[in-house]
Structures are given as C-alpha cells and as structure tokens.
Write an enzyme that holds these catalytic residues in place. Sequence first.
Site, PDB file in Angstrom:
ATOM      1  N   LYS A 172     -11.008  -4.517  10.474  1.00 60.47           N
ATOM      2  CA  LYS A 172      -9.666  -4.463  11.065  1.00 60.47           C
ATOM      3  C   LYS A 172      -9.520  -5.510  12.177  1.00 60.47           C
ATOM      4  O   LYS A 172      -8.458  -6.115  12.337  1.00 60.47           O
ATOM      5  CB  LYS A 172      -9.390  -3.061  11.641  1.00 60.47           C
ATOM      6  N   LEU A 214      -4.669  -6.675  -3.093  1.00 57.16           N
ATOM      7  CA  LEU A 214      -4.953  -7.500  -1.908  1.00 57.16           C
ATOM      8  C   LEU A 214      -5.737  -8.763  -2.256  1.00 57.16           C
ATOM      9  O   LEU A 214      -5.579  -9.796  -1.613  1.00 57.16           O
ATOM     10  CB  LEU A 214      -5.759  -6.685  -0.893  1.00 57.16           C
ATOM     11  N   THR A 251       0.644  -2.435   5.278  1.00 58.83           N
ATOM     12  CA  THR A 251      -0.279  -1.332   5.612  1.00 58.83           C
ATOM     13  C   THR A 251      -1.542  -1.352   4.764  1.00 58.83           C
ATOM     14  O   THR A 251      -2.554  -0.781   5.152  1.00 58.83           O
ATOM     15  CB  THR A 251       0.377   0.068   5.415  1.00 58.83           C
ATOM     16  N   GLY A 301      -0.257   4.989   0.015  1.00 59.02           N
ATOM     17  CA  GLY A 301      -1.160   5.488   1.054  1.00 59.02           C
ATOM     18  C   GLY A 301      -0.507   6.554   1.930  1.00 59.02           C
ATOM     19  O   GLY A 301       0.706   6.767   1.911  1.00 59.02           O
ATOM     20  N   ARG A 326      -1.481  -0.485  -6.367  1.00 55.85           N
ATOM     21  CA  ARG A 326      -2.430  -1.235  -7.191  1.00 55.85           C
ATOM     22  C   ARG A 326      -2.139  -1.090  -8.671  1.00 55.85           C
ATOM     23  O   ARG A 326      -2.303  -2.012  -9.438  1.00 55.85           O
ATOM     24  CB  ARG A 326      -3.857  -0.782  -6.882  1.00 55.85           C
ATOM     25  N   GLY A 344       0.835  -1.219   0.000  1.00 58.41           N
ATOM     26  CA  GLY A 344       0.000   0.000   0.000  1.00 58.41           C
ATOM     27  C   GLY A 344       0.857   1.250   0.000  1.00 58.41           C
ATOM     28  O   GLY A 344       0.544   2.249   0.664  1.00 58.41           O
ATOM     29  N   VAL A 401      -5.192   9.053  12.652  1.00 56.65           N
ATOM     30  CA  VAL A 401      -3.888   9.571  12.245  1.00 56.65           C
ATOM     31  C   VAL A 401      -4.073  10.916  11.534  1.00 56.65           C
ATOM     32  O   VAL A 401      -4.891  11.043  10.621  1.00 56.65           O
ATOM     33  CB  VAL A 401      -3.177   8.563  11.305  1.00 56.65           C
ATOM     34  N   ILE A 411      -0.126   6.783   5.311  1.00 56.17           N
ATOM     35  CA  ILE A 411       0.837   6.334   6.333  1.00 56.17           C
ATOM     36  C   ILE A 411       2.066   5.691   5.671  1.00 56.17           C
ATOM     37  O   ILE A 411       3.214   5.993   6.020  1.00 56.17           O
ATOM     38  CB  ILE A 411       0.169   5.321   7.301  1.00 56.17           C
TER      39      ILE A 411
HETATM   40  P1  NAP Z   1      -4.969   5.383   2.677  1.00 62.26           P
HETATM   41  O1  NAP Z   1      -4.146   6.570   2.362  1.00 62.26           O
HETATM   42  O2  NAP Z   1      -6.371   5.334   2.173  1.00 62.26           O
HETATM   43  O3  NAP Z   1      -4.171   4.084   2.251  1.00 62.26           O
HETATM   44  C1  NAP Z   1      -4.787   2.855   2.078  1.00 62.26           C
HETATM   45  C2  NAP Z   1      -3.887   2.027   1.192  1.00 62.26           C
HETATM   46  O4  NAP Z   1      -4.462   0.742   0.988  1.00 62.26           O
HETATM   47  C3  NAP Z   1      -3.705   2.665  -0.179  1.00 62.26           C
HETATM   48  O5  NAP Z   1      -2.348   2.556  -0.546  1.00 62.26           O
HETATM   49  C4  NAP Z   1      -4.579   1.804  -1.060  1.00 62.26           C
HETATM   50  O6  NAP Z   1      -4.138   1.713  -2.409  1.00 62.26           O
HETATM   51  C5  NAP Z   1      -4.407   0.452  -0.398  1.00 62.26           C
HETATM   52  N1  NAP Z   1      -5.466  -0.462  -0.809  1.00 62.26           N
HETATM   53  C6  NAP Z   1      -6.792  -0.383  -0.579  1.00 62.26           C
HETATM   54  N2  NAP Z   1      -7.426  -1.407  -1.176  1.00 62.26           N
HETATM   55  C7  NAP Z   1      -6.471  -2.150  -1.797  1.00 62.26           C
HETATM   56  C8  NAP Z   1      -6.474  -3.337  -2.594  1.00 62.26           C
HETATM   57  N3  NAP Z   1      -7.609  -3.976  -2.897  1.00 62.26           N
HETATM   58  N4  NAP Z   1      -5.287  -3.821  -3.049  1.00 62.26           N
HETATM   59  C9  NAP Z   1      -4.121  -3.184  -2.770  1.00 62.26           C
HETATM   60  N5  NAP Z   1      -4.058  -2.051  -2.038  1.00 62.26           N
HETATM   61  C10 NAP Z   1      -5.218  -1.552  -1.558  1.00 62.26           C
HETATM   62  O7  NAP Z   1      -5.121   5.195   4.238  1.00 62.26           O
HETATM   63  P2  NAP Z   1      -4.074   5.199   5.422  1.00 62.26           P
HETATM   64  O8  NAP Z   1      -4.650   6.096   6.444  1.00 62.26           O
HETATM   65  O9  NAP Z   1      -2.684   5.399   4.967  1.00 62.26           O
HETATM   66  O10 NAP Z   1      -4.266   3.697   5.946  1.00 62.26           O
HETATM   67  C11 NAP Z   1      -3.227   2.731   5.881  1.00 62.26           C
HETATM   68  C12 NAP Z   1      -3.498   1.678   6.909  1.00 62.26           C
HETATM   69  O11 NAP Z   1      -3.582   2.275   8.205  1.00 62.26           O
HETATM   70  C13 NAP Z   1      -4.799   0.898   6.729  1.00 62.26           C
HETATM   71  O12 NAP Z   1      -4.559  -0.437   7.077  1.00 62.26           O
HETATM   72  C14 NAP Z   1      -5.736   1.550   7.762  1.00 62.26           C
HETATM   73  O13 NAP Z   1      -6.743   0.656   8.177  1.00 62.26           O
HETATM   74  C15 NAP Z   1      -4.752   1.839   8.878  1.00 62.26           C
HETATM   75  N6  NAP Z   1      -5.149   2.868   9.818  1.00 62.26           N
HETATM   76  C16 NAP Z   1      -5.339   4.151   9.412  1.00 62.26           C
HETATM   77  C17 NAP Z   1      -5.685   5.113  10.345  1.00 62.26           C
HETATM   78  C18 NAP Z   1      -5.885   6.545   9.963  1.00 62.26           C
HETATM   79  O14 NAP Z   1      -6.422   7.312  10.780  1.00 62.26           O
HETATM   80  N7  NAP Z   1      -5.475   6.985   8.791  1.00 62.26           N
HETATM   81  C19 NAP Z   1      -5.859   4.759  11.684  1.00 62.26           C
HETATM   82  C20 NAP Z   1      -5.650   3.437  12.068  1.00 62.26           C
HETATM   83  C21 NAP Z   1      -5.279   2.494  11.125  1.00 62.26           C
HETATM   84  P3  NAP Z   1      -4.405   2.902  -3.479  1.00 62.26           P
HETATM   85  O15 NAP Z   1      -3.309   3.903  -3.227  1.00 62.26           O
HETATM   86  O16 NAP Z   1      -4.304   2.231  -4.778  1.00 62.26           O
HETATM   87  O17 NAP Z   1      -5.765   3.465  -3.216  1.00 62.26           O
END
Ligand code: NAP
Length: 350
Positions: free
Chosen positions: A171, A68, A87, A17, A39, A14, A198, A19
């Site tokens: 999650k 994924l 991630t 994304g 992706r 990921g 975050v 993070i």
């Molecule tokens: P984000 O910017 O939306 O990143 C999500 C990532 O997951 C993106 O790179 C996305 O790819 C990828 N993804 C989603 N569906 C996918 C698939 N089918 N195949 C491959 N990749 C896929 O969000 P983020 O905040 O950085 O979140 C990253 C992680 O942290 C996640 O596991 C989330 O649950 C966890 N988290 C986030 C927070 C928060 O507040 N932000 C808090 C706790 C936990 P694309 O770039 O192609 O869309």
Amino acid sequence: MSFIDKKKPILVTGASGYIASWIIKLMLDDGYTVHGTVRSLQQKEKIAHLLDLEKNAPGKLTLFEADLLEEESFKEAMTGCELVIHTASPFFVQGIKNAHEQLIKPALEGTQNVLDTANETTTVKRVVLTSSVASVFGDAIDIKNVSGGKFDEKNWNITSTDRHQPYAYSKTIAEKDAWRMVNEQDRWDLLVINPGFVMGPSLSKRVDSTSIDFMRSMVNGKFATGVPDLYFSIVDVRDVAQAHINAGIMEKASGRHILVAESIHTMDIAKTLQNKFEKKYKLPKAALPNFMLYLVGPFMNFSWKYLKRNLGVPYAFDNAYSKKDLGIVYKPFTQTITEHVEQLDRDGLI
Ligand code: NAP
C-alpha cells in the site's frame, strides 16, 4: 455541491469488494451513473448484490471486466468519466506465499495501470485512491518516533518491507507512486483515503474479505481462549464510503485523509459484543498472555518480529483533517461492530 457532472459516469474499480460495494450503493442512491469493474462477470455470486443495489435506486450501474495486471484493462470502463475511484487492490495479511506476486505487483502495477489510463482519458478530472493507514505507519511501535503521540497525514510508513508487513509495504509504494504520477501532469488531481481497519455491515455475503473474516473469527469461537494483546484503529465501512464520495465531488478537498474513528484494544471489541449479545456467541474472555503468543505466534502466521513490534503497544491517529476537509462525522465503534455482527447473523454467516 458536486463539481463532478452528474450526467457523466463515475468509475469505481474493484466494485465487488467490501468497501467499493458501499461506495456504489451510496452513489446509486444519490442518482449517479456508476461504471464498476470486476475481475469476472461470470462470478455471479460476487456481483449479485451489486445488481440488486441498482433495482431500488435512481442511479444506474454498468459493470465491466478489468484486471489490475492487464494493461489497458480499465480503458472501456473509464471512457467518459470525470471521476475515478480506485479501490481494487488485494487485501490480506495471512497465508502469504509470494508477497511480490500476490500483493506488491497488483497494488503497484495496478495503480500505475489505472493512472496510465487516467492520463489517456481526457475527461478525467479527479482520481480518489483507496490507500490505508498502512501507508502511514508500519508497526505500532513506530508511534514512539512520532511527536504528539498520534499519527497524522504527514507520517509515512518507513518500516515495512517485502518481507516484514508486505501488505503495508504494497500500500505504501502504490500510494507513493500515485503521488509521483499526479505530479507529472496537470489535468487530474489526486485525493487519497487512508482508512484504519474497516468494520461494519457488508452488502454481500462474501466472507473472503479480511475485515469480514476477522469479525467472524471474533464471534465463531476462534479466539475463545483469548485474543492477542493488540490495538486496532477502527472505522465504519459506511463512513469510509462517504469519505471516498466526498473526496470525489468536493472541489476544494485535497490531499491524504486518515479515516479512523477510534483506536481500541481487541478486548474492547469482545467486551462490546459481550454486553450486547451476552451468551449468544463464543466470545473471547481475555487477552492471551504475550509469552504464549511468542510460543504459538509462528503457527498463527505472526512472526516474532511482528509480535515484538506490536504486542501491547497502544497507538492513535489524529482524524481532524478528514472531519474538516471532507465533513466526516464518525460512527462510534460500538455501533459499527454491533451492526456488523447483526448483519453476519442475519445472513447466516456465523
Ligand atoms: P476486498 O473486499 O477484499 O476487496 C478487494 C477488491 O480488490 C476486490 O473487489 C477484488 O476483486 C479486487 N482485486 C484484487 N485483486 C485484483 C486484481 N488483480 N484485479 C482486479 N481487482 C482485484 O477488500 P476491501 O476491504 O474492500 O478493500 C478495498 C480497498 O481498501 C483495498 O485497496 C484495501 O487495501 C483498502 N483498505 C481496506 C481496509 C479494510 O480494513 N478493509 C483498510 C484500509 C484500506 P474480486 O472481487 O474479484 O476478488
């Protein structure tokens, strides 16, 4: 001191994304070789900032395509890696039409897919999984059943389902299954990072991440008439990234890690921004009365069950273990949100 061989690549899933981009930046700055999965390599707007990171850093980044839900998808990117930082997982809480397809399947099957590949890749020694505090609790009211008044790493979310809080459910079951899978072998160990909400500056100009969308809503007038009477557990994206890296390279680190700097009310965010930016943005002036949210909530994608179990209920986390095991020194939330808004402004996103 890293127990991971710096000459070998590290996989970050990921990569594009919010993070993951920070994890990759810190690793490249420290001279690591990073394999990142995205992706699609064709979506240049999602990966341009990653290519820029490499330009001024001693480390090296190679990007691979992986999804994924595609079996064996992560195989090439994982080849030769000792450390896997997983991630990738869909993160959104609004506009969910089919929770199974949009959230639960990619979170659970995606984690199984990545860990199946770790089982097949004999170089892998450690996996760091990005879980969430959403695996620790479901609704604010769950705090009433926790002795000591603070959630910690022993707590698990037992109240979310595929219909109520499906993101939190996705999650929780993904993390639980990762703990099941690590126990079925003994070559790699598992460390889990459980961040709160975050916030903090983004390295890309993407606005589809939930964290970024929320912060834009705070300053672009969406909540000008008032914010919901809700509490948040905030953590800086740079601290979350550092926690992933420390979890990956510190040999003796272990277990789950709650990553929360402070638990605050939505109005604390508004007040901090008012003090810093005064009249520059259309900031919320007060919390909405709760009866109003019950009236308009369903139109804003807040179910009555959610409102009943979360409105006006403060909750808190014990972050002591992340400080002790990973050496995290938390940035204050005022710095985090101020620097987040400054980045959005600088990048013309408000
Ligand atoms: P984000 O910017 O939306 O990143 C999500 C990532 O997951 C993106 O790179 C996305 O790819 C990828 N993804 C989603 N569906 C996918 C698939 N089918 N195949 C491959 N990749 C896929 O969000 P983020 O905040 O950085 O979140 C990253 C992680 O942290 C996640 O596991 C989330 O649950 C966890 N988290 C986030 C927070 C928060 O507040 N932000 C808090 C706790 C936990 P694309 O770039 O192609 O869309």
